[in-house]
Design a protein around this motif. Structure first.
Motif, PDB file in Angstrom:
ATOM      1  N   GLY A   8      39.378  41.893  46.444  1.00 51.46           N
ATOM      2  CA  GLY A   8      38.338  41.737  45.282  1.00 51.46           C
ATOM      3  C   GLY A   8      37.805  42.912  44.873  1.00 51.46           C
ATOM      4  O   GLY A   8      37.541  43.290  43.724  1.00 51.46           O
ATOM      5  N   LEU A   9      37.145  43.763  46.090  1.00 52.82           N
ATOM      6  CA  LEU A   9      36.518  44.957  45.904  1.00 52.82           C
ATOM      7  C   LEU A   9      37.156  45.838  45.200  1.00 52.82           C
ATOM      8  O   LEU A   9      36.969  46.722  44.519  1.00 52.82           O
ATOM      9  CB  LEU A   9      36.058  45.564  47.603  1.00 52.82           C
ATOM     10  N   ALA A  10      38.568  46.151  45.768  1.00 53.09           N
ATOM     11  CA  ALA A  10      39.537  47.023  44.989  1.00 53.09           C
ATOM     12  C   ALA A  10      39.616  46.821  43.777  1.00 53.09           C
ATOM     13  O   ALA A  10      39.847  47.895  42.911  1.00 53.09           O
ATOM     14  CB  ALA A  10      41.106  46.982  45.921  1.00 53.09           C
ATOM     15  N   MET A  11      39.758  45.479  43.473  1.00 51.19           N
ATOM     16  CA  MET A  11      40.283  45.215  41.941  1.00 51.19           C
ATOM     17  C   MET A  11      38.889  45.604  41.078  1.00 51.19           C
ATOM     18  O   MET A  11      39.005  46.067  39.901  1.00 51.19           O
ATOM     19  CB  MET A  11      40.534  43.865  41.565  1.00 51.19           C
ATOM     20  N   PHE A  12      37.637  45.194  41.713  1.00 52.13           N
ATOM     21  CA  PHE A  12      36.387  45.614  41.063  1.00 52.13           C
ATOM     22  C   PHE A  12      36.503  47.124  40.926  1.00 52.13           C
ATOM     23  O   PHE A  12      36.045  47.566  39.574  1.00 52.13           O
ATOM     24  CB  PHE A  12      35.159  45.019  41.936  1.00 52.13           C
ATOM     25  N   GLU A  17      36.340  51.755  37.357  1.00 57.52           N
ATOM     26  CA  GLU A  17      36.750  53.261  36.863  1.00 57.52           C
ATOM     27  C   GLU A  17      37.441  53.307  35.706  1.00 57.52           C
ATOM     28  O   GLU A  17      37.380  54.182  34.846  1.00 57.52           O
ATOM     29  CB  GLU A  17      37.646  53.717  38.183  1.00 57.52           C
ATOM     30  N   GLU A  18      38.228  52.246  35.297  1.00 52.95           N
ATOM     31  CA  GLU A  18      38.917  52.247  34.048  1.00 52.95           C
ATOM     32  C   GLU A  18      38.264  51.773  32.613  1.00 52.95           C
ATOM     33  O   GLU A  18      38.643  52.009  31.478  1.00 52.95           O
ATOM     34  CB  GLU A  18      40.152  51.374  34.203  1.00 52.95           C
ATOM     35  N   ARG A  19      37.200  51.037  32.976  1.00 54.97           N
ATOM     36  CA  ARG A  19      36.345  50.522  32.041  1.00 54.97           C
ATOM     37  C   ARG A  19      37.112  49.686  31.074  1.00 54.97           C
ATOM     38  O   ARG A  19      37.094  49.341  30.051  1.00 54.97           O
ATOM     39  CB  ARG A  19      35.718  51.606  31.181  1.00 54.97           C
ATOM     40  N   SER A  20      38.108  48.881  31.889  1.00 58.56           N
ATOM     41  CA  SER A  20      39.286  48.069  31.007  1.00 58.56           C
ATOM     42  C   SER A  20      39.963  47.340  32.049  1.00 58.56           C
ATOM     43  O   SER A  20      40.344  47.685  32.963  1.00 58.56           O
ATOM     44  CB  SER A  20      40.064  49.106  30.153  1.00 58.56           C
ATOM     45  N   PHE A  21      39.920  45.807  31.654  1.00 54.90           N
ATOM     46  CA  PHE A  21      40.456  45.061  32.455  1.00 54.90           C
ATOM     47  C   PHE A  21      42.330  45.478  32.336  1.00 54.90           C
ATOM     48  O   PHE A  21      43.108  45.319  33.252  1.00 54.90           O
ATOM     49  CB  PHE A  21      40.518  43.439  32.059  1.00 54.90           C
ATOM     50  N   THR A  22      42.688  45.651  30.976  1.00 56.66           N
ATOM     51  CA  THR A  22      43.952  46.157  30.785  1.00 56.66           C
ATOM     52  C   THR A  22      44.563  47.100  31.537  1.00 56.66           C
ATOM     53  O   THR A  22      45.519  47.041  31.838  1.00 56.66           O
ATOM     54  CB  THR A  22      44.305  46.144  29.173  1.00 56.66           C
ATOM     55  N   LYS A  23      43.762  48.232  31.484  1.00 62.17           N
ATOM     56  CA  LYS A  23      44.321  49.641  32.323  1.00 62.17           C
ATOM     57  C   LYS A  23      44.326  49.315  33.720  1.00 62.17           C
ATOM     58  O   LYS A  23      45.032  49.958  34.191  1.00 62.17           O
ATOM     59  CB  LYS A  23      43.325  50.786  31.621  1.00 62.17           C
ATOM     60  N   ALA A  24      43.195  48.619  34.172  1.00 62.48           N
ATOM     61  CA  ALA A  24      43.058  48.327  35.550  1.00 62.48           C
ATOM     62  C   ALA A  24      44.272  47.367  36.309  1.00 62.48           C
ATOM     63  O   ALA A  24      44.850  47.663  37.007  1.00 62.48           O
ATOM     64  CB  ALA A  24      41.626  47.573  35.847  1.00 62.48           C
ATOM     65  N   ALA A  25      44.656  46.565  35.317  1.00 60.60           N
ATOM     66  CA  ALA A  25      45.604  45.546  35.680  1.00 60.60           C
ATOM     67  C   ALA A  25      46.949  46.352  35.699  1.00 60.60           C
ATOM     68  O   ALA A  25      47.830  45.946  36.614  1.00 60.60           O
ATOM     69  CB  ALA A  25      45.683  44.245  34.511  1.00 60.60           C
ATOM     70  N   ALA A  26      47.197  47.340  34.692  1.00 53.96           N
ATOM     71  CA  ALA A  26      48.477  48.165  34.665  1.00 53.96           C
ATOM     72  C   ALA A  26      48.273  49.085  35.939  1.00 53.96           C
ATOM     73  O   ALA A  26      49.491  49.294  36.549  1.00 53.96           O
ATOM     74  CB  ALA A  26      48.545  48.888  33.389  1.00 53.96           C
ATOM     75  N   ARG A  56      35.270  44.836  23.055  1.00 56.11           N
ATOM     76  CA  ARG A  56      35.899  46.431  23.024  1.00 56.11           C
ATOM     77  C   ARG A  56      35.854  47.165  24.355  1.00 56.11           C
ATOM     78  O   ARG A  56      36.438  48.089  24.371  1.00 56.11           O
ATOM     79  CB  ARG A  56      35.018  46.883  21.991  1.00 56.11           C
ATOM     80  N   SER A  57      34.863  46.627  25.273  1.00 53.20           N
ATOM     81  CA  SER A  57      34.592  47.391  26.639  1.00 53.20           C
ATOM     82  C   SER A  57      34.163  46.883  27.680  1.00 53.20           C
ATOM     83  O   SER A  57      33.778  45.659  27.374  1.00 53.20           O
ATOM     84  CB  SER A  57      33.644  48.643  26.283  1.00 53.20           C
ATOM     85  N   VAL A  58      34.167  47.280  28.946  1.00 53.72           N
ATOM     86  CA  VAL A  58      33.558  46.802  29.908  1.00 53.72           C
ATOM     87  C   VAL A  58      32.547  47.621  30.641  1.00 53.72           C
ATOM     88  O   VAL A  58      32.824  48.802  30.773  1.00 53.72           O
ATOM     89  CB  VAL A  58      34.853  46.164  31.005  1.00 53.72           C
ATOM     90  N   GLY A  59      31.541  47.365  30.926  1.00 52.75           N
ATOM     91  CA  GLY A  59      30.421  48.143  31.582  1.00 52.75           C
ATOM     92  C   GLY A  59      29.966  47.427  32.873  1.00 52.75           C
ATOM     93  O   GLY A  59      30.437  46.250  33.254  1.00 52.75           O
ATOM     94  N   LEU A  60      29.286  48.191  33.575  1.00 49.43           N
ATOM     95  CA  LEU A  60      28.591  47.754  34.916  1.00 49.43           C
ATOM     96  C   LEU A  60      27.219  47.043  34.806  1.00 49.43           C
ATOM     97  O   LEU A  60      26.513  47.967  33.988  1.00 49.43           O
ATOM     98  CB  LEU A  60      28.749  48.877  35.774  1.00 49.43           C
ATOM     99  N   THR A  61      26.888  46.240  35.426  1.00 44.13           N
ATOM    100  CA  THR A  61      25.477  45.455  35.581  1.00 44.13           C
ATOM    101  C   THR A  61      24.675  46.787  36.396  1.00 44.13           C
ATOM    102  O   THR A  61      25.379  47.470  37.192  1.00 44.13           O
ATOM    103  CB  THR A  61      25.155  44.111  36.010  1.00 44.13           C
ATOM    104  N   GLU A  62      23.594  46.457  36.592  1.00 41.79           N
ATOM    105  CA  GLU A  62      22.811  47.183  37.696  1.00 41.79           C
ATOM    106  C   GLU A  62      23.455  47.106  38.981  1.00 41.79           C
ATOM    107  O   GLU A  62      23.469  47.825  40.161  1.00 41.79           O
ATOM    108  CB  GLU A  62      21.361  47.192  37.717  1.00 41.79           C
ATOM    109  N   ALA A  63      23.635  45.624  39.165  1.00 47.02           N
ATOM    110  CA  ALA A  63      24.264  45.350  40.516  1.00 47.02           C
ATOM    111  C   ALA A  63      25.786  45.929  40.814  1.00 47.02           C
ATOM    112  O   ALA A  63      26.257  46.250  42.026  1.00 47.02           O
ATOM    113  CB  ALA A  63      24.323  43.779  40.709  1.00 47.02           C
ATOM    114  N   GLY A  64      26.314  45.832  39.792  1.00 55.03           N
ATOM    115  CA  GLY A  64      27.806  46.540  39.609  1.00 55.03           C
ATOM    116  C   GLY A  64      27.621  47.969  40.065  1.00 55.03           C
ATOM    117  O   GLY A  64      28.405  48.585  40.677  1.00 55.03           O
ATOM    118  N   GLU A  65      26.776  48.690  39.554  1.00 53.10           N
ATOM    119  CA  GLU A  65      26.418  50.166  39.663  1.00 53.10           C
ATOM    120  C   GLU A  65      26.227  50.374  41.219  1.00 53.10           C
ATOM    121  O   GLU A  65      26.889  51.218  41.834  1.00 53.10           O
ATOM    122  CB  GLU A  65      25.522  50.701  38.698  1.00 53.10           C
TER     123      GLU A  65
END
Length: 296
Positions: A8-12, A17-26, A56-65
């Motif tokens: 799960g951490l690797a997927m996170f 890094e990609e700021r995109s579920f589509t790009k991360a999945a690929a 349109r986009s994926v961002g990080l929360t403070e906890a995510g950062e």
């Protein structure tokens, strides 16, 4: 946290890094639904929201950062060590990416790269020429090249070239018409051809003599961001330039340019190859590093 959370951490990390579920999945070779499920499960286990999602986009929360800052370097180190294990074979292989200046690439890196890529067909080298400072970790470079005086303290640094000198030069015609500056301060009365750096600033001409350091804010009609163009302008009589000695030495020797203020141009620390101290070098990188290491 259980070991099953590693996936799960690797997927996170991939999504962050990609700021995109589509790009991360690929990138990971998984479905978007599996990726989303894994991220939701990780957030539930931590009881924290890690990502903000819009259409349109994926961002990080403070906890995510904060999580990204903690786990990304550890995963990068694990990846590097795994790569180094897989490359324990007779022929080095893989890609080496280096951020460098044009001068260092031409005089130091290319001669080594030319030989290594001929002798080792499985080694690929990418040289990215940049005149400004680069965060090699953030930009995913294996190494960078800088002058010794500009190195970060948390990097491994290997000297790859001799000490350098600057040279102030002009054409014979220019000096016949405008006179010859006797000291750096006299340059303010002359047409100087300036170099625009990558960050937007203009390089200040630096001089040193008997422990006395001077920085001259030269002025003139021309500001260029290419050394070859500066050389053409100097040769055409447009003014005076301040360049690395080896770029102008042949032109001074054949009389095309005249060097001035030589006693004000003391040698300074040359180029170093630097890379993160926590990174395990690959076989291809170690091969290139050995070829570049400066031996007096």
């Amino acid at each position: 946290m259980q070991r099953t959370d590693m996936g799960g951490l690797a997927m996170f990390i991939a999504v962050a890094e990609e700021r995109s579920f589509t790009k991360a999945a690929a990138r990971l070779g998984v479905s978007q639904s599996a990726l989303s499920h894994s991220i939701r499960r990780l957030e539930q286990r931590l009881d924290l929201r890690l990502l903000t999602r819009t259409t349109r986009s994926v961002g990080l929360t403070e906890a995510g950062e904060r999580l990204m800052e903690t786990v990304a370097p550890a995963f990068e180190e694990i990846d590097a060590k795994i790569v180094s294990l897989t490359e324990l074979r007779t022929r080095p292989a893989g890609t080496v990416r280096i951020s460098t200046s044009e001068h260092a690439a031409r005089t130091l890196l290319w001669p080594a790269v030319d030989i290594i890529t001929r002798e080792h067909p499985d080694v690929k080298v990418e040289l990215n020429i940049q005149s400004g400072l680069t965060d090699i970790v953030a930009e995913r470079y294996d190494a960078g090249v800088r002058l010794g005086e500009r190195l970060d303290q948390d990097m491994v640094a290997v000297r790859i070239g001799p000490r350098l000198r600057m040279a102030t030069v002009g054409s014979p015609t220019y000096f016949e018409q405008h006179g010859v500056p006797a000291a750096p301060a006299d340059l303010t009365d002359h047409a100087c051809i300036n170099l625009r750096m990558a960050g937007g600033s203009i390089y200040q001409w630096e001089y040193e003599k008997d422990g006395r350091e001077l920085k001259v804010k030269a002025d003139g009609q021309l500001v260029l961001n290419d050394v070859d163009l500066i050389l053409k302008a100097v040769l055409s009589g447009h003014g005076i330039a301040h360049l690395v000695e080896d770029r102008v030495a042949p032109l001074v020797e054949d009389g095309s340019l005249v060097r001035i203020l030589e006693d004000w141009c003391d040698p300074f620390d040359g180029y170093y190859l630097y890379y993160p101290s926590r990174r395990q070098p690959s076989a291809a990188f170690s091969l290139l590093l050995g070829a570049l290491r400066y031996r007096e």
